[in-house]
Scaffold this motif. Sequence first.
Motif: not given
Length: 262
Positions: A195, A192, A178, A188, A182
């Motif tokens: 997750e 995303t 993570w 990313r 970022s």
Amino acid sequence: MGVVTTDDRTPGDDRTQDDRTPGDRTQDDRTPGDGRTQDGRTQDDRTPGGRAPGDRTPGDRTPGGRGSGDRVPKQDRSRATRQRLLAAAVACLAERGWAGSTVSVVAERAGVSRGAAQHHFPTREDLFTAAVEYVAEERSEALRALFPQGATGDRRAVVTALVGLYTGPLFRAALHLWVAASNEEQLRPRVTELEARVGRESHRIAVELLGADESAPGVRETVQGLLDMARGLGLANLLTDDAGRRERVVAQWAGLLDDTLG
């Protein structure tokens, strides 16, 4: 007058094969244990087909030229290599972070070549997102295995198990991913999406095991609050062993869930 021809020989003279007396044995008369074959075995050691036990003919071999017990299917070898790479990637990410976890480092830890690693995962991003997703699925299966009957009345046990998802090496590896996402534009969107998928699955399992009815007001938010609390405990555990406080928090949350869910 003193010369004896072959036909005139008396018993005791040199005898032909047909004149031999009992006790003289030919090759065919040998009993088991007498003269052996070239490979050291008697005729009695051989099977009716003329082979000794353990002998293999070309017909016993697989098309690849090896005995049937010697060959591992290519698909199984490929699956085993992939799983070693995924496990090694998670371990490296948890121990070294994103910067120290290159494809070469992971391949070396998995015991495969860099080329083999890139055959399965063409890019570094492919490797690490697949690794975290793979282990998340494994942990979800392990969580279900703890409660094979589904919902249980022991909500404290369920909360303890859910919190455990966020206090092991998987969570540490995911956290590094993570943080990298970022700062990495290419990574990313994939992290995303990953997750979100893992979060939905965790929520679904929590609802199932807690026996929660999300149609009731506030229940969905309560379950989500439990998962957010578990993630926070996982973060606290990164720097210090927070087991004592974690146990008290788990007990408190189990009581809250009993009051809310009934």
